[in-house]
Design an enzyme around this catalytic site. Structure first.
Site, PDB file in Angstrom:
ATOM      1  N   CYS A  46      51.252  73.703  10.329  1.00 28.91           N
ATOM      2  CA  CYS A  46      51.116  73.294  11.730  1.00 28.91           C
ATOM      3  C   CYS A  46      50.730  74.465  12.625  1.00 28.91           C
ATOM      4  O   CYS A  46      49.969  74.301  13.590  1.00 28.91           O
ATOM      5  CB  CYS A  46      52.418  72.694  12.235  1.00 28.91           C
ATOM      6  SG  CYS A  46      52.922  71.232  11.327  1.00 28.91           S
ATOM      7  N   ASP A 142      39.151  54.333  28.380  1.00 26.45           N
ATOM      8  CA  ASP A 142      39.729  53.014  28.672  1.00 26.45           C
ATOM      9  C   ASP A 142      41.139  52.873  28.122  1.00 26.45           C
ATOM     10  O   ASP A 142      41.728  51.796  28.173  1.00 26.45           O
ATOM     11  CB  ASP A 142      38.835  51.906  28.110  1.00 26.45           C
ATOM     12  CG  ASP A 142      38.600  52.032  26.596  1.00 26.45           C
ATOM     13  OD1 ASP A 142      39.154  52.971  25.973  1.00 26.45           O
ATOM     14  OD2 ASP A 142      37.865  51.196  26.035  1.00 26.45           O
TER      15      ASP A 142
END
Length: 226
Positions: A46, A142
């Protein structure tokens, strides 16, 4: 909301992050967004991923994309981890600030809501970790889910590929085209089958060519990238 499907409206949520409290839809505004999760702070794979994301932040910004990460630790841990992430890029002392926030999700509430828990990956206490399983979400202006990636915890994400798919998603959202396998910006694009020959000729004045196939069906049609 586990099991988010492409086209679903991405859940709105309020969360504490390294840059303050956010409401997710408000944070995105009219931008595209990428949310990616991590199983724990101070984990090696990570750290390289967030370092790479930070290094590429200018490329995402040019495309109007806001990035945000999530990890199941506290803010205090995130602040300390950020120094390591930046040092990964800068060899010596950290030279800049992290260009995107990290969500604190120590109770795993958001990870559960978004279906990010991997039942096969556990921490030392036996608790499920947030995995890279369904944990790279690309969200359109959107607020609908446009794409998601599935990664196991042992395989680092390819941020060049994430940039490539953002380029494809943004172009195909605005143009009546599709992108073939291994497409890169500047390559030819494909003309969808639902466009007639006449429509294609009008839409793509640089020309449309068709690959001849044994079936004789003329469905592999290409045109220079608009």
């Amino acid at each position: 909301m586990p099991g988010l499907l492409l086209g679903d409206t991405f859940p709105d949520f309020e969360a504490e992050t390294t840059t303050g409290t956010i409401k997710f839809h408000e944070f995105l505004g009219d931008s595209w967004g990428i949310l990616f999760s991590h199983p724990r702070d101070y984990t090696p794979v990570c750290t390289t991923e967030l370092g790479r994301a930070a290094r590429l932040s200018g490329e995402f910004s040019k495309r109007g994309v806001k990035m945000i990460a999530l990890s199941i630790d506290h803010l205090e841990d995130h602040y300390g981890w950020t120094e390591d992430i930046l040092a990964y890029n800068c060899e010596e002392s950290p030279c800049c600030s992290l260009p995107f926030p990290i969500i604190a999700d120590s109770k795993r509430e958001l990870a559960v809501a978004l279906g990010m828990l991997d039942p096969d990956e556990k921490d030392k206490n036996g608790m499920p970790l947030t995995a890279r399983c369904v944990s790279v979400f690309v969200i359109g202006p959107d607020k609908k889910l446009k794409l998601s990636f599935l990664y196991p915890a042992t395989t680092g994400r390819n941020f060049d590929e994430i940039l490539r798919v953002v380029d494809s998603l943004q172009m195909t959202a605005d143009r009546r085209v599709a992108t073939p396998a291994d497409w890169k910006p500047g390559d030819c694009v494909m003309v969808p089958p639902n466009l007639s020959e006449e429509e294609a000729a009008a839409l793509f004045p640089e020309g449309v060519y068709t690959k001849e196939l044994p079936s004789g069906k003329k469905y592999l049609r290409y045109t220079p990238q608009p």
